[in-house]
Scaffold this active site. Structure first.
Site, PDB file in Angstrom:
ATOM      1  N   ARG A   3     -23.571 -11.178  -2.525  1.00 28.47           N
ATOM      2  CA  ARG A   3     -22.781 -12.312  -2.033  1.00 28.47           C
ATOM      3  C   ARG A   3     -23.604 -13.045  -0.974  1.00 28.47           C
ATOM      4  O   ARG A   3     -23.898 -12.478   0.077  1.00 28.47           O
ATOM      5  CB  ARG A   3     -21.485 -11.822  -1.403  1.00 28.47           C
ATOM      6  CG  ARG A   3     -20.611 -11.060  -2.372  1.00 28.47           C
ATOM      7  CD  ARG A   3     -19.237 -10.866  -1.793  1.00 28.47           C
ATOM      8  NE  ARG A   3     -18.461  -9.928  -2.586  1.00 28.47           N
ATOM      9  CZ  ARG A   3     -17.181  -9.679  -2.390  1.00 28.47           C
ATOM     10  NH1 ARG A   3     -16.530 -10.295  -1.415  1.00 28.47           N
ATOM     11  NH2 ARG A   3     -16.531  -8.812  -3.149  1.00 28.47           N
ATOM     12  N   LYS A  12     -17.059  -6.519   1.308  1.00 27.49           N
ATOM     13  CA  LYS A  12     -18.191  -6.202   0.440  1.00 27.49           C
ATOM     14  C   LYS A  12     -19.305  -7.248   0.515  1.00 27.49           C
ATOM     15  O   LYS A  12     -19.030  -8.443   0.573  1.00 27.49           O
ATOM     16  CB  LYS A  12     -17.684  -6.109  -1.007  1.00 27.49           C
ATOM     17  CG  LYS A  12     -16.646  -5.018  -1.188  1.00 27.49           C
ATOM     18  CD  LYS A  12     -15.860  -5.194  -2.478  1.00 27.49           C
ATOM     19  CE  LYS A  12     -14.716  -4.194  -2.542  1.00 27.49           C
ATOM     20  NZ  LYS A  12     -13.808  -4.486  -3.665  1.00 27.49           N
ATOM     21  N   ASN A  28      -5.991  -3.701  -6.814  1.00 34.43           N
ATOM     22  CA  ASN A  28      -6.007  -5.154  -6.704  1.00 34.43           C
ATOM     23  C   ASN A  28      -5.496  -5.725  -8.017  1.00 34.43           C
ATOM     24  O   ASN A  28      -6.071  -5.476  -9.068  1.00 34.43           O
ATOM     25  CB  ASN A  28      -7.417  -5.653  -6.406  1.00 34.43           C
ATOM     26  CG  ASN A  28      -7.870  -5.215  -5.028  1.00 34.43           C
ATOM     27  OD1 ASN A  28      -7.185  -5.457  -4.045  1.00 34.43           O
ATOM     28  ND2 ASN A  28      -8.992  -4.546  -4.956  1.00 34.43           N
ATOM     29  N   HIS A  70     -17.511   3.823  -1.986  1.00 34.09           N
ATOM     30  CA  HIS A  70     -16.394   3.046  -2.507  1.00 34.09           C
ATOM     31  C   HIS A  70     -16.672   2.790  -3.989  1.00 34.09           C
ATOM     32  O   HIS A  70     -17.604   2.080  -4.320  1.00 34.09           O
ATOM     33  CB  HIS A  70     -16.292   1.738  -1.716  1.00 34.09           C
ATOM     34  CG  HIS A  70     -15.285   0.782  -2.243  1.00 34.09           C
ATOM     35  ND1 HIS A  70     -14.244   0.299  -1.496  1.00 34.09           N
ATOM     36  CD2 HIS A  70     -15.154   0.220  -3.458  1.00 34.09           C
ATOM     37  CE1 HIS A  70     -13.518  -0.513  -2.235  1.00 34.09           C
ATOM     38  NE2 HIS A  70     -14.053  -0.585  -3.425  1.00 34.09           N
ATOM     39  N   LYS A 130       0.826  -1.211   0.000  1.00 31.22           N
ATOM     40  CA  LYS A 130       0.000   0.000   0.000  1.00 31.22           C
ATOM     41  C   LYS A 130       0.862   1.264   0.000  1.00 31.22           C
ATOM     42  O   LYS A 130       0.524   2.261  -0.625  1.00 31.22           O
ATOM     43  CB  LYS A 130      -0.930   0.017   1.213  1.00 31.22           C
ATOM     44  CG  LYS A 130      -1.832  -1.194   1.340  1.00 31.22           C
ATOM     45  CD  LYS A 130      -3.027  -1.151   0.408  1.00 31.22           C
ATOM     46  CE  LYS A 130      -3.522  -2.519   0.023  1.00 31.22           C
ATOM     47  NZ  LYS A 130      -4.258  -3.230   1.048  1.00 31.22           N
ATOM     48  N   LYS A 173      -4.027   1.974   8.558  1.00 26.42           N
ATOM     49  CA  LYS A 173      -4.100   0.799   7.684  1.00 26.42           C
ATOM     50  C   LYS A 173      -2.755   0.098   7.618  1.00 26.42           C
ATOM     51  O   LYS A 173      -1.708   0.747   7.686  1.00 26.42           O
ATOM     52  CB  LYS A 173      -4.489   1.214   6.260  1.00 26.42           C
ATOM     53  CG  LYS A 173      -5.881   1.784   6.128  1.00 26.42           C
ATOM     54  CD  LYS A 173      -6.134   2.108   4.670  1.00 26.42           C
ATOM     55  CE  LYS A 173      -7.558   2.583   4.449  1.00 26.42           C
ATOM     56  NZ  LYS A 173      -7.782   2.876   3.027  1.00 26.42           N
ATOM     57  N   GLY A 185      -9.887  -5.842   4.207  1.00 26.25           N
ATOM     58  CA  GLY A 185     -10.494  -5.062   5.285  1.00 26.25           C
ATOM     59  C   GLY A 185      -9.946  -5.368   6.673  1.00 26.25           C
ATOM     60  O   GLY A 185     -10.450  -4.849   7.657  1.00 26.25           O
ATOM     61  N   ARG A 209      -5.517  -8.560  -9.487  1.00 26.22           N
ATOM     62  CA  ARG A 209      -6.061  -9.896  -9.772  1.00 26.22           C
ATOM     63  C   ARG A 209      -7.504  -9.731 -10.220  1.00 26.22           C
ATOM     64  O   ARG A 209      -8.047  -8.640 -10.156  1.00 26.22           O
ATOM     65  CB  ARG A 209      -6.029 -10.720  -8.486  1.00 26.22           C
ATOM     66  CG  ARG A 209      -6.710  -9.943  -7.363  1.00 26.22           C
ATOM     67  CD  ARG A 209      -6.994 -10.719  -6.133  1.00 26.22           C
ATOM     68  NE  ARG A 209      -7.304  -9.839  -5.023  1.00 26.22           N
ATOM     69  CZ  ARG A 209      -8.473  -9.300  -4.780  1.00 26.22           C
ATOM     70  NH1 ARG A 209      -9.495  -9.546  -5.589  1.00 26.22           N
ATOM     71  NH2 ARG A 209      -8.678  -8.492  -3.756  1.00 26.22           N
TER      72      ARG A 209
END
Lengths: 85, 461
Positions: free
Chosen positions: B340, B239, B292, B210, B118, B160, B167, B294
């Site tokens: 989800r 999420k 991210n 977000h 990060k 962070k 998260g 990926r």
């Protein structure tokens, strides 16, 4: 463990065990090579080697039976040394 | 056209099946891997071959690099798809793949290392012109430094982990007296969870959305974006529901964010699919958060609004093909939403539940997609994450999409002893007036939870 099964410690040496050999618990009976690391395969129990289930140099996967032993205790069922145990 | 002959999918669950499906459509053989906990033919039938790589513990199976590499070599695979989670953002794994003569389907190890960190990603993206939230670019070295930096940035701030993700290990600090202790806590958590205790500080936005941008680059200097997704419906920064395109943003804002992401990706020579995450405040100012490197869980949202198979594009780029898509080819249409369905109990703070699914029926009907590895009799176990199924719907507008999602969720029939799912909670989100108006922020889930708890503990007198 996933890797390549070898019956002997190096190309020129004799196999760790042959069919008919008596083995004791914890004895190294084969090697599985994974990413150039040689992992000894040891028996889970004592007994006599009945069958080698995988040809030398063959790839094997996790929990695959490799060598069949007959227990020295009479009338007991066969046991096996497995990859990765 | 050169394509891989055989791809090993170094993952499990729905994403492994998702990748296998595109492989089959492209005529590429797939190799699945499984731990002892996942040896069910009802899931494994989706792969052309399967290798049993280890015991249930992920550390000794799906995250165990030697087992995965040996499985690829044993089956003669020429490429490895990492999915998401597990080894997907591990630069060591990407490097070992290449050293073993396998193509890693993703960016190269060096890029992954720089963008996954990060701290270095923030520095790099600031250099590439992306706006950042006020915060420390360098890791914070001690408690006094933390207090000083927080005062400079202005409260509230969020601490962070540099190596963070999913998260975990984030702490919000609202006043100077909490700064030192929160800093020490965050470092301890980061050390325990990520094995790296470096942390940094950032301004915390209470009412932010977000918004993320899906990018696709070929490593030859071409790159496109595939629109935005809004993932503000989160609990503890994880999420629950995603939608695309991000609603209630001025087209100029969306365009600015998307363009900035592509330019930043091209500036660092990125290759493959990637997601640039931003926070957008009430005034529609946007701030870069993280990248991210990926494929993401919510990628089907983008597939639904663009009509593009992202896994196919990922495989093509990894096989060395220059992009054939141009930005003009990519037109988003309508609205897509993903929910989800996790095996978690929303009434007990989303604690994962375990058990056998005695009933498992999934929705169908128009413009409704379900990605799942589960089946009737599936054991929801403690070894892996709690995702049971993803449902994605598409409709010409948001109103219809929300109604369609509610209808789809109603069609689920999942039950089993001890098993609870997020479905009732997702339906509360869909019915929430603020959410319906797209006026919500990342605070939505906490607010619904709080209101619900209050309601359920107030007994009628």
């Amino acid at each position: 463990m996933v890797g390549t099964f070898y019956r002997s410690p190096s190309q020129d040496s004799a196999p760790f065990v042959e069919v008919g050999d008596m083995v004791t618990e914890g004895q190294t009976v084969a090697i599985v090579e994974a990413m150039k690391l040689f992992n000894p395969i040891v028996t889970e129990s004592s007994g006599v080697v009945v069958e080698v289930l995988v040809p030398d140099g063959q790839p094997v996967e996790f929990d695959q039976p490799l060598i069949r032993l007959s227990s020295s205790v009479p009338a007991d069922t066969a046991d096996a040394a497995r990859a990765g145990r | 056209m050169t394509m891989f002959r055989k791809v090993l999918i170094a993952n499990r669950g729905e994403i492994a099946l998702r990748v296998a499906r595109t492989c089959r459509e492209l005529g590429v053989k797939s190799v699945g891997v499984c731990s002892t906990a996942d040896r069910d033919p009802r899931t494994l039938r989706h792969f052309d071959e399967v290798v049993h790589i280890g015991p249930p513990s992920a550390r000794r199976s799906y995250q165990h690099i030697p087992a995965v590499i040996e499985a690829a070599l044993k089956t003669g695979a020429d490429a490895v798809h990492p999915g998401y989670g597990f080894l997907s953002e591990d630069p060591d794994f990407a490097e070992v793949c290449v050293e073993s003569g396998l193509t890693f389907i993703g960016p190269d190890a060096d890029q992954m290392a720089v963008l996954g960190d990060k701290s270095s990603a923030r520095k790099l993206m600031r250099g590439a012109g992306l706006p950042l939230l006020p915060g420390s670019v360098e890791p914070i070295t001690d408690a006094a430094h933390a207090t000083r930096a927080a005062a400079d940035i202005g409260y509230p701030v969020i601490i962070k982990a540099v190596a963070g993700g999913g998260g975990k290990g984030m702490v919000v600090v609202r006043s100077p007296e909490d700064a030192a202790i929160s800093y020490l806590q965050a470092r301890a958590t980061a050390r325990a969870v990520f094995g790296d205790d470096r942390v940094y500080l950032e301004r915390y936005l209470d009412r932010a959305r977000h918004v993320e941008v899906q990018v696709l680059c070929d490593g030859y200097g071409s790159g496109v974006h595939l629109g935005t997704r809004d993932c503000s419906v989160q609990r503890r920064h994880q999420k629950l529901l995603e939608e695309g395109p991000a609603p209630a943003l001025a087209p100029t804002t969306t365009e600015a964010i998307a363009r900035a992401a592509v330019q930043a990706a091209l500036a660092v020579g990125y290759s493959g699919v990637g997601t640039f995450e931003f926070l957008v405040d009430a005034e529609e100012r946007h701030y870069f958060m993280e990248i991210n490197t990926r494929i993401q869980v919510e990628h089907p949202v983008t597939e639904a609004i663009t009509g593009i198979d992202l896994i196919r594009e990922q495989l093509l780029v990894a096989a060395g093909h220059p992009l054939t898509l141009t930005q003009q080819d990519i037109q988003t249409r309508g609205v897509a939403i993903e929910c989800r369905v996790n095996g978690e109990d929303p009434d007990r703070d989303f604690v994962p539940t375990a058990g056998v699914l005695d009933r498992f029926e999934v929705p169908g009907g128009p413009f409704t997609r379900v990605d799942t590895h589960a089946f009737c009799g599936y054991t929801l176990g403690p070894h892996y994450d709690s995702l049971v199924a993803k449902v994605i719907v598409w409709a010409p507008d948001r109103e219809q999409a929300l109604n369609r999602m509610d209808r789809a969720l109603t069609e689920f029939d999942i039950s089993g002893r001890g098993v609870r799912t997020t479905i009732p909670f997702l339906q509360k989100v869909l019915a929430d007036p603020e959410f319906r108006k797209a006026d919500h922020s990342t605070a939505l889930v906490d607010r619904i939870q709080a209101a619900y708890k209050e309601g359920s503990t107030c007994l009628p007198t």
